[in-house]
Design a protein around this motif. Sequence first.
Motif, PDB file in Angstrom:
ATOM      1  N   MET A 189       1.734   9.876  -7.634  1.00 54.14           N
ATOM      2  CA  MET A 189       2.911  10.120  -6.805  1.00 54.14           C
ATOM      3  C   MET A 189       4.014  10.639  -7.723  1.00 54.14           C
ATOM      4  O   MET A 189       4.117  10.208  -8.878  1.00 54.14           O
ATOM      5  N   THR A 209       3.620   6.857 -16.599  1.00 56.39           N
ATOM      6  CA  THR A 209       4.710   7.710 -16.120  1.00 56.39           C
ATOM      7  C   THR A 209       4.927   8.924 -17.020  1.00 56.39           C
ATOM      8  O   THR A 209       4.626   8.900 -18.219  1.00 56.39           O
ATOM      9  N   ARG A 249       6.462   2.505  -8.319  1.00 57.36           N
ATOM     10  CA  ARG A 249       5.721   2.580  -7.059  1.00 57.36           C
ATOM     11  C   ARG A 249       5.227   1.208  -6.657  1.00 57.36           C
ATOM     12  O   ARG A 249       4.999   0.336  -7.512  1.00 57.36           O
ATOM     13  N   ASN A 285       2.082   0.037  -4.778  1.00 58.71           N
ATOM     14  CA  ASN A 285       0.799   0.513  -4.253  1.00 58.71           C
ATOM     15  C   ASN A 285       0.455  -0.135  -2.913  1.00 58.71           C
ATOM     16  O   ASN A 285      -0.150   0.500  -2.054  1.00 58.71           O
ATOM     17  N   VAL A 344       6.791   5.227  -3.305  1.00 60.69           N
ATOM     18  CA  VAL A 344       7.264   5.554  -4.643  1.00 60.69           C
ATOM     19  C   VAL A 344       8.784   5.622  -4.607  1.00 60.69           C
ATOM     20  O   VAL A 344       9.371   6.026  -3.595  1.00 60.69           O
ATOM     21  N   CYS A 384       9.150  14.638  -2.584  1.00 64.52           N
ATOM     22  CA  CYS A 384       8.109  13.690  -2.956  1.00 64.52           C
ATOM     23  C   CYS A 384       6.752  14.380  -2.859  1.00 64.52           C
ATOM     24  O   CYS A 384       6.517  15.202  -1.961  1.00 64.52           O
TER      25      CYS A 384
END
Length: 123
Positions: free
Chosen positions: A34, A57, A71, A73, A78, A95
């Motif tokens: 994401m 990241t 985020r 999950n 996110v 996004c």
Amino acid sequence: QVQLVESGGGLVQAGGSLRLSCLASGSIFRIDVMGWYRQAPGTQRELVARITSGGSTTYADSVKGRFTISRDNAKNTVYLQMNSLEAEDTAVYYCNADGFSRGSYYNPPFDSWGQGTQVTVSS
């Protein structure tokens, strides 16, 4: 189909903070990566930050130390925490998510974009 809906944009003064959220919904089997991208007028869309399902990241150099991506999950969501905002951060923020949809016979891949949310930083 996997849909992404962003929220949290707005107008803020330089030095201020905003938090963007993006919720993924639909027939989701798995979301892998994401991320957040942005596009200012007259420029190309650029990566701001991205995060894998495992939490790794990546950040654009221009936002390192100021922005934090995270985020949830379980919630297919996110976030982008933006601090110390600058006028140069003004853009439409999009996004993005990729992974696999839930299908009848197999799980097809998807790569979806949200509609974008405007962030305006006044100097």
